[in-house]
Design an enzyme around this catalytic site. Structure first.
Site, PDB file in Angstrom:
ATOM      1  N   THR A 124     -24.625  72.551 -28.545  1.00 57.90           N
ATOM      2  CA  THR A 124     -23.910  71.292 -28.386  1.00 57.90           C
ATOM      3  C   THR A 124     -22.417  71.505 -28.643  1.00 57.90           C
ATOM      4  O   THR A 124     -21.584  70.735 -28.163  1.00 57.90           O
ATOM      5  CB  THR A 124     -24.445  70.210 -29.346  1.00 57.90           C
ATOM      6  OG1 THR A 124     -24.658  70.810 -30.625  1.00 57.90           O
ATOM      7  CG2 THR A 124     -25.745  69.622 -28.846  1.00 57.90           C
ATOM      8  N   LYS A 151     -27.159  84.444 -31.512  1.00 59.61           N
ATOM      9  CA  LYS A 151     -25.922  83.801 -31.051  1.00 59.61           C
ATOM     10  C   LYS A 151     -24.828  84.837 -30.792  1.00 59.61           C
ATOM     11  O   LYS A 151     -23.801  84.541 -30.202  1.00 59.61           O
ATOM     12  CB  LYS A 151     -25.451  82.766 -32.080  1.00 59.61           C
ATOM     13  CG  LYS A 151     -26.419  81.581 -32.206  1.00 59.61           C
ATOM     14  CD  LYS A 151     -25.967  80.609 -33.272  1.00 59.61           C
ATOM     15  CE  LYS A 151     -26.964  79.493 -33.556  1.00 59.61           C
ATOM     16  NZ  LYS A 151     -26.960  78.415 -32.565  1.00 59.61           N
ATOM     17  N   LYS A 206     -18.731  69.988 -26.912  1.00 59.43           N
ATOM     18  CA  LYS A 206     -17.546  69.492 -27.622  1.00 59.43           C
ATOM     19  C   LYS A 206     -16.306  70.224 -27.136  1.00 59.43           C
ATOM     20  O   LYS A 206     -15.249  69.623 -26.930  1.00 59.43           O
ATOM     21  CB  LYS A 206     -17.714  69.679 -29.137  1.00 59.43           C
ATOM     22  CG  LYS A 206     -18.833  68.820 -29.708  1.00 59.43           C
ATOM     23  CD  LYS A 206     -19.273  69.251 -31.098  1.00 59.43           C
ATOM     24  CE  LYS A 206     -20.651  68.668 -31.398  1.00 59.43           C
ATOM     25  NZ  LYS A 206     -21.322  69.321 -32.522  1.00 59.43           N
ATOM     26  N   LYS A 211     -20.307  78.186 -34.975  1.00 57.56           N
ATOM     27  CA  LYS A 211     -21.723  77.814 -34.965  1.00 57.56           C
ATOM     28  C   LYS A 211     -22.401  78.580 -36.096  1.00 57.56           C
ATOM     29  O   LYS A 211     -21.776  79.448 -36.705  1.00 57.56           O
ATOM     30  CB  LYS A 211     -22.364  78.179 -33.633  1.00 57.56           C
ATOM     31  CG  LYS A 211     -22.058  79.616 -33.161  1.00 57.56           C
ATOM     32  CD  LYS A 211     -22.680  79.924 -31.817  1.00 57.56           C
ATOM     33  CE  LYS A 211     -21.927  79.385 -30.638  1.00 57.56           C
ATOM     34  NZ  LYS A 211     -22.627  78.374 -29.892  1.00 57.56           N
ATOM     35  N   ARG A 212     -23.668  78.267 -36.351  1.00 56.54           N
ATOM     36  CA  ARG A 212     -24.384  79.010 -37.385  1.00 56.54           C
ATOM     37  C   ARG A 212     -24.401  80.501 -37.076  1.00 56.54           C
ATOM     38  O   ARG A 212     -24.360  80.892 -35.916  1.00 56.54           O
ATOM     39  CB  ARG A 212     -25.843  78.521 -37.424  1.00 56.54           C
ATOM     40  CG  ARG A 212     -25.975  77.131 -37.959  1.00 56.54           C
ATOM     41  CD  ARG A 212     -25.975  77.074 -39.443  1.00 56.54           C
ATOM     42  NE  ARG A 212     -27.140  77.745 -39.969  1.00 56.54           N
ATOM     43  CZ  ARG A 212     -27.362  77.900 -41.265  1.00 56.54           C
ATOM     44  NH1 ARG A 212     -26.499  77.436 -42.143  1.00 56.54           N
ATOM     45  NH2 ARG A 212     -28.438  78.503 -41.690  1.00 56.54           N
ATOM     46  N   HIS A 244     -36.907  72.058 -30.376  1.00 56.62           N
ATOM     47  CA  HIS A 244     -35.510  72.489 -30.367  1.00 56.62           C
ATOM     48  C   HIS A 244     -35.328  73.999 -30.289  1.00 56.62           C
ATOM     49  O   HIS A 244     -34.203  74.481 -30.412  1.00 56.62           O
ATOM     50  CB  HIS A 244     -34.780  72.001 -31.613  1.00 56.62           C
ATOM     51  CG  HIS A 244     -34.545  70.524 -31.634  1.00 56.62           C
ATOM     52  ND1 HIS A 244     -33.412  69.945 -31.118  1.00 56.62           N
ATOM     53  CD2 HIS A 244     -35.307  69.517 -32.095  1.00 56.62           C
ATOM     54  CE1 HIS A 244     -33.485  68.634 -31.282  1.00 56.62           C
ATOM     55  NE2 HIS A 244     -34.628  68.350 -31.868  1.00 56.62           N
TER      56      HIS A 244
HETATM   57  C1  NBG Z   1     -31.173  73.954 -32.350  1.00 52.76           C
HETATM   58  C2  NBG Z   1     -30.929  74.899 -31.186  1.00 52.76           C
HETATM   59  C3  NBG Z   1     -29.686  74.533 -30.424  1.00 52.76           C
HETATM   60  C4  NBG Z   1     -29.736  73.074 -30.030  1.00 52.76           C
HETATM   61  C5  NBG Z   1     -30.011  72.218 -31.256  1.00 52.76           C
HETATM   62  C6  NBG Z   1     -30.144  70.756 -30.920  1.00 52.76           C
HETATM   63  C7  NBG Z   1     -32.728  74.315 -34.196  1.00 52.76           C
HETATM   64  C8  NBG Z   1     -34.124  74.559 -34.594  1.00 52.76           C
HETATM   65  N1  NBG Z   1     -32.471  74.233 -32.900  1.00 52.76           N
HETATM   66  O1  NBG Z   1     -29.557  75.315 -29.285  1.00 52.76           O
HETATM   67  O2  NBG Z   1     -30.836  76.218 -31.677  1.00 52.76           O
HETATM   68  O3  NBG Z   1     -28.546  72.677 -29.431  1.00 52.76           O
HETATM   69  O4  NBG Z   1     -31.196  72.609 -31.878  1.00 52.76           O
HETATM   70  O5  NBG Z   1     -31.130  70.551 -29.982  1.00 52.76           O
HETATM   71  O6  NBG Z   1     -31.867  74.174 -35.019  1.00 52.76           O
END
Ligand code: NBG
Length: 909
Positions: A747, A645, A751, A639-640, A451
C-alpha cells in the site's frame, strides 16, 4: 529576546506561510462574516437551551467576538504576544470569560448552505482556554505544550460529540458491518481530525493567539502504532473511508498499552524500546467502563473495557467508532493474599491479566505460536462479538432470525478467526439457539480477507493450547470439524483431500481453513494476489466454493496520504480543479492529465516537490543532524524489513553504485540519496543483519569525501506513520522490489504514486495494477515474473551470479572480508551464506536477490538518467498522480460495501 518571544517570532513566520497556502483550498473561503450570520440564523441550540433569555445573551457574545478575531487576526495575535510576554495572558481569560467559553461551545452550529460546522477561531480559542484550565489547573497562558495539545484534543472531541452519538443511534437501526482486526495502525489523530472537521484554519488562528505554532503542537502527539505494517495501516485507512462514505461500520481491536516498539540504532544495530504511547493521557481514546464485558478463560475471567476512538470522515457529520478493548481482572485485588503478606502473589495475578493487552506482537507475515497471542485474540474477539450480540438483542430481543441479515463481520486475516466458534458458543450456549440454526447464522455473517500467501503467516494453533485456554471453544471447533468432514465426504471428496482440508489436522487448529469454511466471502487484496490464491495457495478451496472468492484491491485514504500530508500538492490540485471535490472522489484527478504537457503547471508541480524535499531535509537536520541535498534524487524504500521485500537488493545496488563511482569518478549519474525506513521483528536475525549492513554502507559512504554531493544512504530511525507522512511527499522514486508473487498487495506503493513518485518495482502485488493504470512509460518494471519463477528456480545457481555478474562479488565479499564489522555476531557471514549457499535445508538466495540484480541495476540506472530530463520526469510523476484514483480506499470500501457487506450509507445530517 525571551524564549517565548522567540518562539512567537518563528511562529509568526510559519503562520504567514500557512496563510499563503490558503487561497488554494476551497474550504477556507467561507468568510467570517458569513459564518457569523449563519451562527445567528441557526437557532436549534437556542431552542434546546433551558433558559431562552440566557441563550440570547450568550448567542450575541460569541458572534461579536468571532467577528473581532476574524477581522484582525494578525493584530490580535500580536496583542496576545505582547500581553503574554509582559503580563500573563491569563488576565484575558478570567472567570467571566469562562462563562463565555461554555456558551461559545453551545454555539457550534451548522452552516445550512455548506452543511459544515460553523466554528470561529475565537470559539475554538475559548474552548481551548477552558480545557487548559480544567486539565492543568493553570491559567490559560501558563500551559505547557502538552497542556495545549490535550486541550485542543479535548476540544476536538467535544466538537464532534453530539454527532458521534447521533451516528451510533442511526447505525443501530440499519444493517451494519464490523471490522475485526488485531491491528489498527492509526498514527496521529489531531491534524487528520482538524482537516476532516473543516476547522484547521481556525485551529491555526486559535493557537496563534496563544503564541503557539500549530505545526509544533502537532509534534506533541505520539503515534498510535497499534499495528505492524500494511495490514494494520490498511485497517485504519478503511475506517477513514467508511466514515467519509457514511457507512455503518465499526472497527474492533485491542488497545495495546505498548504499540509497536520504538527503534533506535546503536552502532548500526537495531535496538527496541517500549512504546508507551498513551501513558501521558490520550483524549482520542475514551474508556467506557459502563459497557464492560466479561470474557471467560479456563484459568481466569477478565473484564473487557471498551475504549472508543472517534473516526471522523471528511466533509461529513458522521463520526464512526473504533472500539479497542483493554482488560481488568474480573476478581478484585485479592485481599486475602494481600493480608497474608503475599502482596507479590496478588500483584502477579493482576499482571497476568494485564499481560493480555500489554503488547502488540512485533511480527507480520510470519506467525509465532505463542499462547499469549491466542489469548489476546480470543479476548478481543469474544468481547467484540458479545458486544455485537448485546446491541442486536437490545433491538430484537432473543429472535436471532435477523442477525445475519443485519450484521456482517469482516475477519482481517486469520487473527480474529476464533470468532467463528465463539459466535457459535454465544448463540448455542448463551442464547439457546439450536446448533444447525446457529451454524446458518455464522456462515452467513463472517467474511474473511487473506493478506498473504506466505505459508508461515497462516496461523495454526496447537490443539493443546485451545484445550488449555478454552476447552468449550475447542469442543465447538471439534463439532465444526466433524460437520465439515461429513459434508466433504458427502460431496464425494477422497479421504486424503478431506484430511488435508480438515480444520483439525496435524494436531493443530488450521485457522485459515476454519475461516474459509465458516465464511460466506473470501477475498484477496490485489488482482494478482487473488489469482495466486485461486490457482495455488487455496486452489482446492476455490474448487469447492468458487462463489465465495473475490478480489478487493487495497487502497489508501487520500485524506491522510494526500490532502493532509502533502498540502502543497493538494492546493495545486484544488486550484486546477476549482474545488476540493477530489478529496472524496479521487477519480477526478484523471481530469488533470491534460496538464502533463503544460510547462507552467509542471513547473508548479516541481516546485511543490522541491518544497517537500526541503521540508524533509530540514526535519532531518533539526531532529537528527543529518544533512541531505534536496537536489539529489530521493529514492525511497519504506516498509517492514523482510527478506522477501528485498531491502538487501536495494542495498547491494547502492554499494555497487559506490564502487562504480569510485572506479570511474566521471560516471554519468545524477546525485542520489537512498532512504530506507524499516523495523525488523526483534527475533528476526537476518532482517536485523540487513539493517546493520545498510547502516555500515551508509557510514562508509558518509566517510568518503568522494561521495559528497553524489551519493548518500540514510536509514531513517523508527519508521512510523508520522515520519511516513513526511517521506511520501518528498519521494522521487518508490522502491517496490519484492520477489514476484510474494507481496500480496503493498500500500506504500499507492501512497508514493499519489504524491507523485514513480514506481521502480517488480511485477508483484498492486504494482501490476499501478503499472496498468499509468502505462509503461511512467513506471519502471524489472525482474523475473511469477509465472516464470518456478522454471527459473529449477536451474538457478546464485553462485554463478556472484561470480559472473559484474560488481556483485566485490559488494558481497565485504560481508566476509572484514570490511564491515558485525562485532562478532556472525550475522554478515550468515547473510552471505544465505545468499550463496543456502542454509537450514533452503537453497541459496531464496528470494532471488542475485537473480534479479542485473535487470534491477539496468532499470534503476535508466530511471536515474531519465530523472535528469526535468520536464519529462515531471510528466511521469504527474501521470502517476492523475491515475491514482483507483487506489483510494474509498473505491476499495465501496466494493466491500456493495459486494461483501451489502450495506448502504446512513447519513446523520
Ligand atoms: C500484508 C501484505 C501486504 C498488504 C497488506 C495489506 C500481512 C500479513 N500482509 O502486501 O504483506 O499490502 O497486508 O493487505 O501483513
Amino acid at each position: 529576546m525571551s524564549e517565548r518571544a522567540q518562539k512567537k517570532e518563528t511562529q509568526k513566520k510559519v503562520t504567514s506561510k500557512t496563510a499563503s497556502r490558503k487561497p488554494a483550498t476551497a474550504k477556507k473561503a467561507a468568510p467570517a462574516a458569513k459564518k457569523t450570520q449563519a451562527a445567528k440564523k441557526a437557532a436549534p441550540a437556542a431552542k434546546k437551551a433551558a433558559s431562552a433569555k440566557k441563550t440570547t445573551e450568550v448567542k450575541k457574545a460569541p458572534a461579536k467576538k468571532a467577528t473581532e478575531v476574524k477581522k484582525a487576526p494578525a493584530k490580535k495575535a500580536s496583542t496576545a504576544k505582547t500581553s503574554a510576554s509582559k503580563a500573563p495572558a491569563a488576565k484575558k481569560a478570567p472567570a467571566k470569560k469562562t462563562t463565555v467559553t461554555s456558551a461559545a461551545r453551545r454555539e457550534i452550529t451548522v452552516d445550512p448552505k455548506t452543511n459544515t460546522r460553523s466554528i470561529t477561531a475565537q470559539q475554538l480559542h475559548d474552548m481551548i482556554a477552558f480545557q487548559v484550565k480544567s486539565c492543568s489547573g493553570k491559567s490559560a497562558d501558563k500551559g505547557t505544550m502538552r497542556d495545549y495539545w490535550l486541550a485542543l484534543s479535548r476540544s476536538i472531541v467535544e466538537i464532534m460529540a453530539d454527532d458521534w452519538e447521533k451516528t451510533r443511534e442511526k447505525y443501530a437501526k440499519v444493517r451494519q458491518a464490523h471490522y475485526l482486526s488485531a491491528e489498527f495502525l492509526v498514527g496521529r489523530s489531531m491534524l487528520n481530525n482538524l482537516v476532516n472537521l473543516g476547522i484547521y484554519e481556525q485551529a491555526v488562528e486559535a493557537m496563534q493567539a496563544f503564541g503557539i505554532n500549530l505545526t509544533d503542537l502537532l509534534e506533541e502527539e505520539t503515534d498510535a502504532a497499534l499495528g505492524n505494517g500494511g495490514l494494520g495501516r490498511l485497517a485504519a485507512c478503511f475506517l477513514d473511508s467508511c466514515a467519509t462514505l457514511d457507512l455503518p461500520v465499526t472497527g474492533y481491536g485491542i488497545l495495546y498499552r505498548y504499540g509497536l516498539f520504538r527503534q533506535t540504532f546503536e552502532n548500526g544495530f537495531q535496538r527496541e524500546h517500549p512504546d508507551s504511547w498513551m501513558e501521558n493521557g490520550y483524549p482520542f481514546v475514551i474508556p467506557r467502563y459502563e459497557d464492560k464485558i466479561r470474557v471467560h478463560f479456563n484459568d481466569f475471567d477478565v473484564w473487557a473495557i471498551p475504549c472508543d476512538m472517534p473516526i471522523t470522515g471528511y466533509n461529513t457529520h458522521n463520526v464512526n467508532r473504533l472500539r479497542l478493548w483493554k482488560c481488568e481482572p474480573a476478581q478484585e485485588f485479592d485481599f486475602n493474599l494481600f493480608n497474608s503478606q503475599r502482596f507479590d502473589d496478588a500483584v502477579i495475578e493482576r499482571n497476568r491479566v494485564h499481560d493480555i493487552f500489554r503488547v502488540l506482537y512485533p511480527n507480520d507475515t510470519s506467525y509465532d505460536g505463542k499462547v499469549l497471542r491466542v489469548r489476546q485474540q480470543y479476548f478481543f474477539v469474544s468481547a467484540s462479538l458479545q458486544d455485537i450480540v448485546r446491541n442486536y438483542k437490545a433491538v430484537h430481543g432473543n429472535d436471532f432470525s435477523k442477525f445475519a441479515e443485519l450484521n456482517s463481520i469482516q475477519l482481517n486475516d486469520t487473527h480474529p478467526v476464533i470468532g467463528i466458534p465463539e459466535l457459535m458458543r454465544i448463540l448455542v450456549d448463551e442464547n439457546g439457539v439450536k446448533w444447525e440454526d446457529a451454524w446458518e447464522i455464522v456462515r452467513h455473517t463472517f467474511a474473511y480477507t487473506n493478506h498473504t500467501i506466505m505459508a508461515e503467516a497462516l496461523e495454526k494453533w496447537d490443539c493443546n493450547i485451545f484445550r488449555f485456554l478454552f476447552p468449550r471453544i475447542f469442543e465447538i471447533v471439534e463439532g465444526i470439524n466433524n460437520q465439515q468432514r461429513a459434508q466433504f465426504f458427502e460431496m464425494g471428496m477422497y479421504s486424503e483431500l478431506v484430511d488435508r482440508l480438515s480444520i483439525l489436522s496435524d494436531g493443530k487448529v488450521q485457522m485459515a481453513w476454519m475461516a474459509i469454511y465458516g465464511s460466506y466471502s473470501v477475498n484477496g487484496v490485489a488482482a494478482l494476489h487473488t489469482e495466486i490464491l485461486k490457482r495455488d495457495t487455496l486452489k482446492e478451496w476455490y474448487e469447492i466454493y468458487p462463489e465465495k472468492f473475490s478480489n478487493k484491491t487495497n487502497g489508501v485514504t487520500p485524506r491522510r496520504w494526500l490532502r493532509v500530508c502533502d498540502q502543497g500538492l493538494a492546493a495545486l490540485i484544488t486550484d486546477l480543479l476549482g474545488n476540493e471535490d477530489w478529496v472524496t472522489d479521487l477519480d477526478q484527478l484523471k481530469k488533470l492529465e491534460k496538464y502533463a504537457n503544460d510547462k507552467k503547471v509542471m513547473e508548479r508541480f516541481l516546485k511543490v516537490k522541491r518544497d517537500n524535499k526541503v521540508a524533509l531535509c530540514n526535519h532531518l537536520e533539526k531532529t537528527k543532524g543529518i544533512k541531505v541535498n534536496p537536489d539529489s534524487i530521493f529514492d525511497i524504500q519504506i516498509k517492514r524489513l523482510h527478506e522477501y521485500k528485498r531491502q538487501l537488493l536495494n542495498a547491494i545496488y547502492a554499494l555497487n553504485l559506490y564502487d562504480r563511482i569510485k572506479e570511474n569518478p566521471k560516471l554519468d549519474m545524477p546525485p542520489v540519496t537512498v532512504f530506507f525506513g524499516a523495523k525488523a521483528a526483534p527475533g528476526y536475525f537476518r532482517a536485523k543483519a540487513i539493517i546493520k549492513f545498510i547502516n555500515e554502507i551508509a557510514k562508509m559512504i558518509d566517510n568518503d569525501p568522494d561521495m559528497e554531493g553524489r551519493l548518500k544512504v540514510v536509514f531513517i530511525e523508527n519508521y512510523n506513520v508520522s515520519n511516513g507522512e513526511k517521506l511520501f511527499p518528498a519521494a522521487d522514486i518508490s522502491e517496490q522490489i519484492s520477489t514476484a508473487g510474494l507481496e500480496a498487495s503493498g500500500t506504500g506503493n499507492m501512497k508514493f504514486m499519489m504524491n507523485g513518485a514513480v514506481t521502480l518495482g517488480t511485477w508483484d502485488g498492486a504494482n501490476v495494477e499501478i503499472a496498468q493504470s499509468v502505462g509503461d512509460d511512467n513506471v519502471y518494471i524489472f525482474g523475473c515474473r511469477v509465472e516464470d519463477m518456478e522454471a527459473t528456480r529449477a536451474y538457478y545457481n546464485p553462485k554463478w551470479q556472484y561470480e559472473n555478474i559484474p560488481g556483485l562479488k566485490k559488494v558481497l565479499d565485504r560481508l566476509v572480508d572484514g570490511t564491515f564489522n558485525d562485532e562478532g555476531t556472525g550475522m554478515f557471514q550468515d547473510l552471505f551464506n544465505g545468499l550463496i549457499y543456502g542454509s537450514n535445508c533452503q537453497p541459496g538466495d531464496t528470494y532471488y536477490v542475485l537473480g534479479d540484480f542485473d535487470d534491477y541495476r539496468k532499470t534503476r540506472d535508466k530511471a536515474y538518467r531519465d530523472y535528469t530530463n526535468r520536464m519529462a520526469w515531471a510528466k511521469k510523476c504527474w501521470i502517476n498522480i492523475c491515475n491514482s484514483g483507483k487506489f483510494s480506499s474509498d473505491r476499495t470500501i465501496s466494493e466491500y460495501a456493495k459486494g461483501i457487506w451489502k450495506i448502504k450509507p446512513a447519513k446523520i445530517k
